[in-house]
Design a protein around this motif. Structure first.
Motif, PDB file in Angstrom:
ATOM      1  N   ALA A  95      24.177 -26.992 -64.350  1.00 50.32           N
ATOM      2  CA  ALA A  95      24.161 -25.766 -63.468  1.00 50.32           C
ATOM      3  C   ALA A  95      23.280 -26.233 -62.228  1.00 50.32           C
ATOM      4  N   ALA A  96      22.119 -26.701 -62.462  1.00 52.14           N
ATOM      5  CA  ALA A  96      21.114 -27.176 -61.241  1.00 52.14           C
ATOM      6  C   ALA A  96      21.841 -28.200 -60.290  1.00 52.14           C
ATOM      7  N   ILE A  97      22.116 -29.340 -61.307  1.00 49.24           N
ATOM      8  CA  ILE A  97      22.841 -30.498 -60.240  1.00 49.24           C
ATOM      9  C   ILE A  97      24.241 -30.159 -59.819  1.00 49.24           C
ATOM     10  N   GLY A  98      24.928 -29.613 -60.264  1.00 49.03           N
ATOM     11  CA  GLY A  98      26.164 -28.874 -60.058  1.00 49.03           C
ATOM     12  C   GLY A  98      25.980 -28.038 -58.748  1.00 49.03           C
ATOM     13  N   THR A  99      24.966 -27.180 -58.699  1.00 52.18           N
ATOM     14  CA  THR A  99      25.195 -26.451 -57.387  1.00 52.18           C
ATOM     15  C   THR A  99      24.544 -27.031 -56.343  1.00 52.18           C
ATOM     16  N   GLY A 100      23.515 -28.114 -56.614  1.00 49.85           N
ATOM     17  CA  GLY A 100      23.183 -28.920 -55.328  1.00 49.85           C
ATOM     18  C   GLY A 100      24.482 -29.680 -54.684  1.00 49.85           C
ATOM     19  N   ILE A 101      25.158 -30.221 -55.677  1.00 46.19           N
ATOM     20  CA  ILE A 101      26.277 -31.024 -55.317  1.00 46.19           C
ATOM     21  C   ILE A 101      27.405 -29.981 -54.374  1.00 46.19           C
ATOM     22  N   TYR A 102      27.359 -29.015 -55.232  1.00 45.36           N
ATOM     23  CA  TYR A 102      28.480 -28.010 -54.345  1.00 45.36           C
ATOM     24  C   TYR A 102      27.859 -27.572 -52.961  1.00 45.36           C
ATOM     25  N   ALA A 103      26.646 -27.334 -52.841  1.00 43.80           N
ATOM     26  CA  ALA A 103      26.114 -26.919 -51.368  1.00 43.80           C
ATOM     27  C   ALA A 103      26.308 -28.071 -50.663  1.00 43.80           C
ATOM     28  N   TYR A 104      26.035 -29.433 -51.087  1.00 37.30           N
ATOM     29  CA  TYR A 104      25.983 -30.460 -50.183  1.00 37.30           C
ATOM     30  C   TYR A 104      27.477 -30.659 -49.730  1.00 37.30           C
ATOM     31  N   ASP A 105      28.493 -30.241 -50.585  1.00 36.29           N
ATOM     32  CA  ASP A 105      30.093 -30.770 -50.112  1.00 36.29           C
ATOM     33  C   ASP A 105      30.515 -29.581 -49.278  1.00 36.29           C
ATOM     34  N   TYR A 106      30.065 -28.204 -49.253  1.00 35.87           N
ATOM     35  CA  TYR A 106      30.423 -27.139 -48.697  1.00 35.87           C
ATOM     36  C   TYR A 106      29.950 -27.513 -47.246  1.00 35.87           C
ATOM     37  N   ASN A 107      28.498 -27.640 -47.178  1.00 34.33           N
ATOM     38  CA  ASN A 107      27.880 -27.891 -45.844  1.00 34.33           C
ATOM     39  C   ASN A 107      28.427 -29.287 -45.090  1.00 34.33           C
ATOM     40  N   ASN A 108      28.795 -30.220 -45.818  1.00 34.46           N
ATOM     41  CA  ASN A 108      29.181 -31.467 -45.361  1.00 34.46           C
ATOM     42  C   ASN A 108      30.605 -30.978 -44.669  1.00 34.46           C
ATOM     43  N   ASP A 109      31.423 -30.394 -45.386  1.00 26.74           N
ATOM     44  CA  ASP A 109      32.752 -30.094 -45.001  1.00 26.74           C
ATOM     45  C   ASP A 109      32.743 -29.082 -43.646  1.00 26.74           C
ATOM     46  N   LEU A 110      31.872 -28.219 -43.504  1.00 25.70           N
ATOM     47  CA  LEU A 110      31.700 -27.368 -42.022  1.00 25.70           C
ATOM     48  C   LEU A 110      31.207 -28.232 -41.171  1.00 25.70           C
ATOM     49  N   TYR A 111      30.078 -29.303 -41.580  1.00 24.58           N
ATOM     50  CA  TYR A 111      29.584 -30.202 -40.554  1.00 24.58           C
ATOM     51  C   TYR A 111      30.791 -30.855 -39.774  1.00 24.58           C
ATOM     52  N   ARG A 112      31.625 -31.589 -40.641  1.00 25.78           N
ATOM     53  CA  ARG A 112      32.726 -32.432 -40.100  1.00 25.78           C
ATOM     54  C   ARG A 112      33.617 -31.574 -39.383  1.00 25.78           C
ATOM     55  N   ARG A 113      34.124 -30.412 -39.542  1.00 25.63           N
ATOM     56  CA  ARG A 113      35.010 -29.430 -39.149  1.00 25.63           C
ATOM     57  C   ARG A 113      34.292 -29.150 -37.522  1.00 25.63           C
ATOM     58  N   GLU A 152      24.659 -28.876 -35.646  1.00 28.55           N
ATOM     59  CA  GLU A 152      23.646 -29.314 -36.020  1.00 28.55           C
ATOM     60  C   GLU A 152      23.060 -28.661 -37.375  1.00 28.55           C
ATOM     61  N   ASP A 153      23.265 -27.294 -37.324  1.00 25.55           N
ATOM     62  CA  ASP A 153      22.670 -26.188 -38.427  1.00 25.55           C
ATOM     63  C   ASP A 153      23.378 -26.878 -39.919  1.00 25.55           C
ATOM     64  N   PHE A 154      24.723 -27.293 -39.974  1.00 26.19           N
ATOM     65  CA  PHE A 154      25.039 -27.387 -40.906  1.00 26.19           C
ATOM     66  C   PHE A 154      24.942 -28.892 -41.467  1.00 26.19           C
ATOM     67  N   GLN A 155      24.746 -29.906 -40.582  1.00 25.54           N
ATOM     68  CA  GLN A 155      24.164 -31.177 -40.783  1.00 25.54           C
ATOM     69  C   GLN A 155      22.556 -31.069 -41.486  1.00 25.54           C
ATOM     70  N   GLU A 156      21.964 -30.329 -40.751  1.00 17.43           N
ATOM     71  CA  GLU A 156      20.450 -30.056 -41.572  1.00 17.43           C
ATOM     72  C   GLU A 156      20.797 -29.340 -43.047  1.00 17.43           C
ATOM     73  N   ALA A 157      21.671 -28.558 -43.053  1.00 19.49           N
ATOM     74  CA  ALA A 157      21.805 -27.906 -44.300  1.00 19.49           C
ATOM     75  C   ALA A 157      22.218 -28.896 -45.544  1.00 19.49           C
TER      76      ALA A 157
END
Length: 218
Positions: A95-113, A152-157
């Motif tokens: 649950a801990a590692i999965g949450t971290g991976i999900y947060a990374y993927d979510y912020n990375n997607d918004l950063y790219r958009r 920049e915000d989503f890149q930092e996140a």
């Protein structure tokens, strides 16, 4: 003459009787002692209190267990916890590692958009998903400055999510290693309340006495 003969016979019989009694006592004492020794041996294996002395059963220690647990968790998170038989920790690890991976993927997607929209807007195109001057549609109308700030915000996140995920992965390894160490750690009974069976031997009759003792250590 008959009186002396009778007296002599009586003394001989009495001596034989006394010798037999003494011999029987020695045999009984020896057999009783053997029984007590066997009882002590059995109780020592169980780590009970004998004659006021606490006998601790030696624990088997595997010096490679912590390294194995850490290695297993490094190969596959949660595997070290399974090796330590701490099954309830496995869902927490995932649950801990999965949450971290999900947060990374979510912020990375918004950063790219936002980055694509910012680059196209900067190049003079007005066809990105965040250009909506009429207010129609589901996407808001962001200016070039807002697009740059959001990028920049989503890149930092995203970067923060990556750091947290790596930290959780390392914590999973450390937890498996420390847990394996603690399982082999001989916890002191200096501060404890224990019920212990005990065995005392009567010094006169050499008879064993069994009972339960309450031991309070401070």
């Amino acid at each position: 003459m008959n009186k002396y003969l009778i007296t002599t016979i009586i003394l001989i019989l009495f001596s034989c009787y006394s010798f037999a009694q003494k011999e029987n006592k020695e045999v009984d004492s020896t057999s009783t002692q053997k029984n007590i020794d066997s009882v002590k041996s059995n109780l020592k294996k169980k780590g009970v209190v004998i004659d006021g002395k606490k006998i601790k059963k030696k624990r088997n220690i595997n010096p490679l267990a912590p390294s194995k647990a850490a290695f297993y968790s490094a190969v596959l998170p949660g595997l070290g916890q399974i090796y330590n038989k701490r099954y309830w920790k496995v869902p927490i690890v995932y649950a801990a590692i999965g949450t971290g991976i999900y947060a990374y993927d979510y912020n990375n997607d918004l950063y790219r958009r936002f980055r694509v929209a910012f680059k196209r807007r900067e190049a003079g195109f007005l066809d990105d998903e965040f250009y909506n001057p009429t207010g129609e549609g589901i996407n808001p109308n962001f200016s070039l400055t807002v697009l740059e700030d959001k990028q920049e915000d989503f890149q930092e996140a995203r970067d923060l999510s990556l750091v947290i995920t790596i930290a959780l992965y390392i914590l999973n390894i450390v937890d498996a290693n420390v847990d394996a160490h603690l399982q082999q750690f001989n916890v002191s009974d200096d501060l404890s309340v224990n019920f212990k069976p005990y065995l005392n031997v009567d010094p006169i009759s050499t008879n064993p006495n069994y009972g339960m003792g309450l031991t309070i250590n401070f």
